[in-house]
Design a protein around this motif. Structure first.
Motif, PDB file in Angstrom:
ATOM      1  N   ARG A   1       0.354  -1.459  -0.043  1.00 28.32           N
ATOM      2  CA  ARG A   1       0.265   0.210  -0.226  1.00 28.32           C
ATOM      3  C   ARG A   1       1.149   1.511   0.065  1.00 28.32           C
ATOM      4  O   ARG A   1      -0.192   2.442   0.444  1.00 28.32           O
ATOM      5  CB  ARG A   1      -0.775   0.143   1.340  1.00 28.32           C
ATOM      6  N   LEU A   2       2.150   1.687  -0.513  1.00 25.68           N
ATOM      7  CA  LEU A   2       3.030   2.983   0.491  1.00 25.68           C
ATOM      8  C   LEU A   2       2.958   3.400  -0.994  1.00 25.68           C
ATOM      9  O   LEU A   2       2.246   2.585  -2.483  1.00 25.68           O
ATOM     10  CB  LEU A   2       4.406   2.006  -0.175  1.00 25.68           C
ATOM     11  N   ALA A   3       3.003   4.226  -1.278  1.00 22.02           N
ATOM     12  CA  ALA A   3       2.696   5.513  -2.030  1.00 22.02           C
ATOM     13  C   ALA A   3       3.817   4.916  -2.976  1.00 22.02           C
ATOM     14  O   ALA A   3       4.860   5.142  -2.778  1.00 22.02           O
ATOM     15  CB  ALA A   3       2.462   7.003  -1.027  1.00 22.02           C
ATOM     16  N   PRO A   4       3.557   4.727  -4.288  1.00 19.07           N
ATOM     17  CA  PRO A   4       4.515   4.852  -5.585  1.00 19.07           C
ATOM     18  C   PRO A   4       6.143   5.817  -5.509  1.00 19.07           C
ATOM     19  O   PRO A   4       7.268   5.699  -5.169  1.00 19.07           O
ATOM     20  CB  PRO A   4       4.208   5.155  -6.355  1.00 19.07           C
ATOM     21  N   ALA A   5       5.947   6.778  -4.545  1.00 18.78           N
ATOM     22  CA  ALA A   5       6.984   7.808  -4.517  1.00 18.78           C
ATOM     23  C   ALA A   5       7.749   7.608  -3.306  1.00 18.78           C
ATOM     24  O   ALA A   5       8.737   7.449  -3.269  1.00 18.78           O
ATOM     25  CB  ALA A   5       6.522   9.832  -4.404  1.00 18.78           C
ATOM     26  N   ASP A   6       7.326   7.194  -2.339  1.00 18.98           N
ATOM     27  CA  ASP A   6       7.733   6.518  -1.342  1.00 18.98           C
ATOM     28  C   ASP A   6       8.787   4.654  -1.764  1.00 18.98           C
ATOM     29  O   ASP A   6      10.133   5.218  -1.694  1.00 18.98           O
ATOM     30  CB  ASP A   6       7.059   5.868  -0.749  1.00 18.98           C
ATOM     31  N   VAL A   7       7.862   4.709  -2.512  1.00 19.64           N
ATOM     32  CA  VAL A   7       9.040   3.009  -3.131  1.00 19.64           C
ATOM     33  C   VAL A   7      10.147   3.812  -4.217  1.00 19.64           C
ATOM     34  O   VAL A   7      11.080   3.285  -3.868  1.00 19.64           O
ATOM     35  CB  VAL A   7       7.603   2.084  -3.782  1.00 19.64           C
ATOM     36  N   GLN A   8       9.674   4.533  -4.080  1.00 16.49           N
ATOM     37  CA  GLN A   8      10.977   5.319  -5.522  1.00 16.49           C
ATOM     38  C   GLN A   8      12.062   5.592  -4.704  1.00 16.49           C
ATOM     39  O   GLN A   8      13.253   5.223  -4.570  1.00 16.49           O
ATOM     40  CB  GLN A   8      10.622   6.339  -6.590  1.00 16.49           C
ATOM     41  N   ALA A   9      11.570   6.140  -4.091  1.00 20.76           N
ATOM     42  CA  ALA A   9      12.703   6.525  -2.619  1.00 20.76           C
ATOM     43  C   ALA A   9      13.439   5.853  -2.210  1.00 20.76           C
ATOM     44  O   ALA A   9      14.639   5.477  -1.740  1.00 20.76           O
ATOM     45  CB  ALA A   9      12.024   7.875  -1.862  1.00 20.76           C
ATOM     46  N   THR A  10      12.445   4.585  -1.603  1.00 22.21           N
ATOM     47  CA  THR A  10      13.463   3.567  -1.293  1.00 22.21           C
ATOM     48  C   THR A  10      14.361   2.937  -2.361  1.00 22.21           C
ATOM     49  O   THR A  10      14.880   2.205  -2.448  1.00 22.21           O
ATOM     50  CB  THR A  10      11.923   2.134  -1.062  1.00 22.21           C
ATOM     51  N   LEU A  11      13.971   2.595  -3.430  1.00 21.94           N
ATOM     52  CA  LEU A  11      14.952   2.186  -5.021  1.00 21.94           C
ATOM     53  C   LEU A  11      16.047   2.869  -5.139  1.00 21.94           C
ATOM     54  O   LEU A  11      17.182   2.264  -4.889  1.00 21.94           O
ATOM     55  CB  LEU A  11      13.686   2.336  -6.082  1.00 21.94           C
ATOM     56  N   LEU A  12      15.353   4.672  -4.852  1.00 19.70           N
ATOM     57  CA  LEU A  12      17.132   5.006  -5.011  1.00 19.70           C
ATOM     58  C   LEU A  12      17.951   4.950  -3.748  1.00 19.70           C
ATOM     59  O   LEU A  12      19.043   4.704  -3.810  1.00 19.70           O
ATOM     60  CB  LEU A  12      16.141   7.003  -4.343  1.00 19.70           C
ATOM     61  N   GLN A  13      17.559   4.527  -2.266  1.00 20.72           N
ATOM     62  CA  GLN A  13      18.138   3.960  -1.289  1.00 20.72           C
ATOM     63  C   GLN A  13      18.727   2.953  -1.913  1.00 20.72           C
ATOM     64  O   GLN A  13      19.737   2.502  -1.009  1.00 20.72           O
ATOM     65  CB  GLN A  13      17.491   3.958  -0.178  1.00 20.72           C
ATOM     66  N   LEU A  14      18.024   1.907  -2.332  1.00 21.35           N
ATOM     67  CA  LEU A  14      18.604   0.384  -2.935  1.00 21.35           C
ATOM     68  C   LEU A  14      19.674   0.707  -3.379  1.00 21.35           C
ATOM     69  O   LEU A  14      20.950   0.575  -3.049  1.00 21.35           O
ATOM     70  CB  LEU A  14      17.606  -0.051  -3.442  1.00 21.35           C
ATOM     71  N   SER A  15      20.116   1.077  -4.014  1.00 18.18           N
ATOM     72  CA  SER A  15      21.112   1.393  -5.312  1.00 18.18           C
ATOM     73  C   SER A  15      22.384   2.499  -4.598  1.00 18.18           C
ATOM     74  O   SER A  15      23.275   2.020  -4.197  1.00 18.18           O
ATOM     75  CB  SER A  15      20.566   2.600  -6.702  1.00 18.18           C
ATOM     76  N   VAL A  16      21.967   3.320  -3.719  1.00 16.14           N
ATOM     77  CA  VAL A  16      23.133   4.465  -3.161  1.00 16.14           C
ATOM     78  C   VAL A  16      23.703   3.343  -2.127  1.00 16.14           C
ATOM     79  O   VAL A  16      24.692   3.518  -1.859  1.00 16.14           O
ATOM     80  CB  VAL A  16      22.834   5.168  -2.227  1.00 16.14           C
ATOM     81  N   ARG A  17      22.795   2.819  -1.182  1.00 17.73           N
ATOM     82  CA  ARG A  17      23.450   1.876  -0.094  1.00 17.73           C
ATOM     83  C   ARG A  17      24.272   0.581  -0.476  1.00 17.73           C
ATOM     84  O   ARG A  17      25.234   0.442   0.591  1.00 17.73           O
ATOM     85  CB  ARG A  17      22.363   1.300   0.958  1.00 17.73           C
ATOM     86  N   THR A  18      23.911  -0.056  -1.636  1.00 15.52           N
ATOM     87  CA  THR A  18      24.248  -1.238  -2.363  1.00 15.52           C
ATOM     88  C   THR A  18      25.862  -1.043  -2.610  1.00 15.52           C
ATOM     89  O   THR A  18      26.418  -1.640  -2.791  1.00 15.52           O
ATOM     90  CB  THR A  18      23.108  -1.840  -2.416  1.00 15.52           C
ATOM     91  N   ILE A  19      25.914   0.316  -3.373  1.00 15.31           N
ATOM     92  CA  ILE A  19      26.758   0.686  -3.991  1.00 15.31           C
ATOM     93  C   ILE A  19      27.607   1.364  -2.982  1.00 15.31           C
ATOM     94  O   ILE A  19      29.367   0.928  -2.530  1.00 15.31           O
ATOM     95  CB  ILE A  19      26.836   2.239  -4.473  1.00 15.31           C
ATOM     96  N   ALA A  20      27.008   2.499  -1.111  1.00 19.03           N
ATOM     97  CA  ALA A  20      28.171   2.335  -0.466  1.00 19.03           C
ATOM     98  C   ALA A  20      29.006   1.253  -0.067  1.00 19.03           C
ATOM     99  O   ALA A  20      30.123   1.300   0.395  1.00 19.03           O
ATOM    100  CB  ALA A  20      27.512   3.250   0.070  1.00 19.03           C
ATOM    101  N   ALA A  21      27.857   0.091   0.407  1.00 21.62           N
ATOM    102  CA  ALA A  21      28.239  -1.063   0.882  1.00 21.62           C
ATOM    103  C   ALA A  21      29.238  -1.941   0.658  1.00 21.62           C
ATOM    104  O   ALA A  21      30.870  -2.293   0.846  1.00 21.62           O
ATOM    105  CB  ALA A  21      27.005  -1.982   1.211  1.00 21.62           C
ATOM    106  N   ALA A  22      29.566  -1.900  -1.223  1.00 25.22           N
ATOM    107  CA  ALA A  22      30.337  -1.626  -1.964  1.00 25.22           C
ATOM    108  C   ALA A  22      31.595  -1.290  -2.117  1.00 25.22           C
ATOM    109  O   ALA A  22      33.301  -2.577  -1.797  1.00 25.22           O
ATOM    110  CB  ALA A  22      29.632  -2.998  -3.438  1.00 25.22           C
ATOM    111  N   ILE A  23      31.501  -0.009  -1.525  1.00 26.70           N
ATOM    112  CA  ILE A  23      33.024   0.705  -2.074  1.00 26.70           C
ATOM    113  C   ILE A  23      33.727   0.446  -0.466  1.00 26.70           C
ATOM    114  O   ILE A  23      34.834  -0.248  -0.527  1.00 26.70           O
ATOM    115  CB  ILE A  23      32.843   1.966  -2.355  1.00 26.70           C
ATOM    116  N   ALA A  24      32.972  -0.237   0.991  1.00 23.47           N
ATOM    117  CA  ALA A  24      33.436  -0.138   1.895  1.00 23.47           C
ATOM    118  C   ALA A  24      34.035  -1.392   1.966  1.00 23.47           C
ATOM    119  O   ALA A  24      35.016  -1.279   2.889  1.00 23.47           O
ATOM    120  CB  ALA A  24      32.074   0.201   3.373  1.00 23.47           C
TER     121      ALA A  24
END
Length: 381
Positions: free
Chosen positions: A274-297
């Motif tokens: 039931r999440l608002a589509p914009a909230d899912v989009q914000a979550t997908l953005l963080q999925l990309s960001v955090r997996t990139i940051a974790a890989a670099i770390a």
């Protein structure tokens, strides 16, 4: 020394007897268009002589995306799509020749990657839709294509392909990584040996979600994602995907990270569904960001600078979020003489030249293959 888009820079790779011209063409996982570069190589430098960018016709784009999944009459549909893509590539070649003032006979070869519709190196194959013989006929220039198969045959992932080029352009800098934000995010670690691997989705899931809910090809500047709120519970479930925990060498694509993958996780929890589509989009953005940051770390903890290229480098929200997540300097490749949209196309010009000169550009430290291989097959003009 930093160089402008038209300036000379160190090329690496095999020596050439004289100045040579190559064209690189790339239509990436985002499937939004064709980027082309006409490059001039000599023994110590690369110069970008012309660039071109053509959006894919909507019907062709839709068919290429549809062919990522099983469907009726796939073989004939794939053949027709390959011909359509080759014709579109030929248009890009025409634009590059017109802009540079060169004739077809002055270009040694075209590097044309094709459009990946299956990538299953664990099963011994990868498939890029392309019609290189048709492109050679249309352009009157030899074509190097099928860059991944030989590496897969040698036990490798066949991806990523560009780390050897990144090292040739940027040099060996153990404190620097190159981050490509296309449909998939991939890293090149510029140490010795050069290493590289995919980290997971960059724009691919966000683009697909925007197309579903906004009827737009992508979220312009990340504005829609910025209007939403990341849901940490859903994000934790997405990051729990076992692929993220695998050690390199590794690569991925739509075979795993599709809208079906996302919907399966959304439907696992009524609240998430039931999440608002914009909230899912914000979550997908963080999925990309955090997996990139974790890989670099994890794999490049001493990084002092991240050089970003690809379409995601033009996404303000994406870049801002990366800047907050990374404890090091964030820059674009443009600051080092490489336009962010030209990197992959120029890499395929470089890979075509490497093939012509017999230079092994698929690196075992990147792909996991048993030995280095010469990438691609040549289709004469």
């Amino acid at each position: 020394m930093d160089a402008g888009p038209q300036d000379a820079h160190r090329s690496g790779g095999p020596p050439a007897a004289s100045v040579e011209h190559y064209i690189g063409l790339m239509s990436g996982t985002s499937t939004d268009g064709v980027d082309g570069v006409l490059a001039e190589f000599d023994e110590s430098a690369i110069r970008i002589a012309a660039t071109a960018s053509l959006p894919l016709p909507e019907a062709l784009r839709g068919e290429l995306l549809a062919l990522n999944a099983a469907g009726p009459n796939e073989l004939a549909r794939a053949a027709h799509a390959a011909n359509g893509l080759a014709d579109h590539y030929a248009q890009a070649v025409g634009q590059l020749l017109a802009a540079s003032g060169l004739a077809p006979g002055q270009v040694r070869a075209i590097g044309a990657h094709g459009q990946t519709v299956r990538h299953c190196p664990q099963d011994g194959y990868t498939l890029q839709i392309n019609a290189p013989a048709r492109l050679a006929e249309r352009a009157g220039i030899a074509v190097v294509a099928d860059f991944r198969s030989r590496d897969v045959a040698a036990g490798g992932q066949g991806a990523p392909l560009v780390p050897a080029f990144h090292a040739a352009w940027f040099g060996h800098r153990p404190d620097c990584v190159v981050l490509n934000l296309g449909g998939i995010a991939n890293l090149t670690l510029l140490g010795d040996p050069v290493r590289g691997f995919d980290t997971g989705p960059a724009n691919m899931l966000m683009d697909a979600w925007a197309q579903r809910h906004l009827e737009q090809a992508y979220d312009q500047g990340g504005a829609w994602a910025a209007s939403g709120r990341c849901h940490e519970g859903l994000l934790a479930r997405l990051i729990a995907e076992p692929w993220f925990g695998q050690a390199p060498p590794k690569s991925t694509g739509r075979d795993l990270f599709s809208l079906d993958w996302l919907h399966a996780r959304l439907s696992a929890n009524p609240q998430w569904a039931r999440l608002a589509p914009a909230d899912v989009q914000a979550t997908l953005l963080q999925l990309s960001v955090r997996t990139i940051a974790a890989a670099i770390a994890r794999y490049a903890p001493h990084t002092r600078e991240v050089l970003v290229c690809g379409g995601g480098a033009l996404n303000a929200a994406f870049m801002a979020a990366l800047g907050q997540a990374l404890p090091c300097r964030l820059a674009t490749t443009a600051e080092h003489g490489m336009p962010v949209q030209a990197v992959e196309a120029l890499a395929f010009a470089w890979l075509a030249r490497a093939h012509v000169h017999g230079h092994a550009a698929c690196l075992p430290a990147v792909t996991g293959a048993k030995h280095a291989t010469i990438a691609g097959c040549l289709y004469p003009a």
